[in-house]
Design an enzyme around this catalytic site. Sequence first.
Site, mmCIF file in Angstrom:
data_model
loop_
_atom_site.group_PDB
_atom_site.id
_atom_site.type_symbol
_atom_site.label_atom_id
_atom_site.label_comp_id
_atom_site.label_asym_id
_atom_site.label_seq_id
_atom_site.Cartn_x
_atom_site.Cartn_y
_atom_site.Cartn_z
ATOM 1 N N LYS A 202 50.324 93.587 67.474
ATOM 2 C CA LYS A 202 51.353 94.058 66.564
ATOM 3 C C LYS A 202 52.070 92.867 65.910
ATOM 4 O O LYS A 202 52.218 91.815 66.537
ATOM 5 C CB LYS A 202 52.352 94.890 67.371
ATOM 6 N N GLY A 203 52.483 93.044 64.676
ATOM 7 C CA GLY A 203 53.152 91.984 63.922
ATOM 8 C C GLY A 203 54.296 91.382 64.724
ATOM 9 O O GLY A 203 55.123 92.122 65.259
ATOM 10 N N CYS B 233 55.710 89.809 53.577
ATOM 11 C CA CYS B 233 57.067 89.882 54.128
ATOM 12 C C CYS B 233 58.042 89.374 53.074
ATOM 13 O O CYS B 233 57.720 88.464 52.313
ATOM 14 C CB CYS B 233 57.199 88.977 55.361
#
Lengths: 311, 295
Positions: free
Chosen positions: A50-51, A134
Amino acid sequence: MPTKPDLTVQFAGLTLQTPIVLLSGCVGFGKEYTRVEGFSNRDVGAVILKGTTIEPRMGNDPHRVYETPAGMLNAIGLQNPGARHVCGNILPGLPHDETQFWANVSGASLEDYAEVARIFDDSPVTAMEINISCPNVKAGGVHFGNDAAMSARVVAAMRKATDKPLITKLSPNNANIQEIAEACIEAGADGFSVINTLVGMAVDIDSRQPVLGNISGGLSGPAIKPVALWKVHQVRQVAAQYAIPILGQGGITSAKDAIEFAITGSDAIGLGTGLFYDPLLCTKVLDGLSDYLKQHNMASYAELVGSLKTG
Amino acid sequence: MPTGTSLPDPRNTLYVEDAGVIANVQHAGDQFILRLKAPKTAAHAMPGQFMHVQVSADRPMRRPISIMLTDADKGTVDMLVKAVGEGTRELRERKAGESLSIIGPIGRPFDLSDTSRRYVCIGGGVGIPPMIFAADRLAGQADVIVFAGSEVEFPFALRPSRFLLPGVGGNAILGITSLEERGIPSRLASNAGLYGCYEGHVPDLARDYLLALNEKERQRCILLSCGPHPMLHAVARLSRELGIPAQLSLEEYMACGLGGCAGCVVKTIEDGKEYHRRVCVDGPVFSAGILPEFA
């Protein structure tokens, strides 16, 4: 009888035991799917965690997911316990002998990306995927990945921090994906994930509010497959010149889908939303791939990659 | 990830089963009860757990549906569903002989381990099934009583209850037949003027009962609840008012249903710290005391 086709894959200097990669954000921190009877890490070339950001993040308020025609929106908001916790408390418990685990790195600044890369550099992950979609807090929240020069700076910052393979995850939400890919290669990218989700939203007509807590979210699933194939095709034009591999992804829910991505130039096959349809999708895709390769007298998956005939 | 609540985490094996539809019985108010052949889920399910049901092969998101009852010998699982959206409307059309892909049994169940307690189960609408499952498992093990509320006709056989309950009188004479047969007292509430039901909200019916108990008996109680949010709020208030612990089963849109995507979170406060917990595997059952939404 033809022998069993070779499904191992060379990807950015790594040998993957199969072309299947489980995508970041769909499989937690590598442990959740192992509870499912019939699921095996050994069917998987790599699992992307997961990020992860430098500091822990709570993520977005609910709702975070919503079904749409042939797809779904998600806006999780990078909920994660921070890179140090992942390295110190999660990675030591993962079965690194069964498959490879890759990190997915996110940041709000170049320094963040570099710091997370330094932390994962000293860990058992074998590669790092860079989430360049992002917001850059120092540039008014513009996404790093929207701009070729800014994307390259993220890659370069991480390149200085680690020798591990860097896989840049490209966004479909730009017109200039080839320009961005080229800039990332020059900055030291070793591979590409193509594509990230498309940005979208959903509206609740009873409350007249956005369904998602974050208003916008990422669209995934079969709805985006044609877009993903086209972007893989485009990135392939650039990446092939440098022998840079592509992890193709976007709405793959069957072996047929995976074969389409392979033909278009995907050195590896990413499964994400498809796992929500069927947590045992990996074996079905592998079986279908093997059958197809045998039927077409191909000895290996690699032979199929980029075999698209465009006249 | 840090793990969540104080409730037990079974971390049980999850099974993907092609579950044959044995029956699909339609009831009032767009409700229907599906009986599925899912032997592995039936053998391992615990009250409070759910199945993640694929409504049709081309829907990206499965639907989480509470388990109402299991028969391990016959390998069957029953669930009560209300057709409210596209997915559940499609599910309503499934016929005996067809099959559905299900993943189960998922989630942290109710903590039923303290058999010296009296379990007061309060369910509303399609939140009634986990109460029935919990009561079924507790029958003969611990004191248990079920209060169920509905604004449409109940999708169960009903009959006058043979159990007298303190604080419960007037119109509230009917109970759920299957529970009565197992020796479990139950009563019903509705605002829709249904015969034999307490007129009002089900937490108020439960409150009348709890207030009629002496203090010692009341403190022996634990509230279990599942249902619409306003009902859960009322149960949480009851829990605080009377100083009785409550375990609430929550619902949220879910994608993977296995804890992989963190798409189905609820905010919790544990030891003064905020978390987003996954409803699928950190729940769906949470201690009411850690949920600020219900504080």
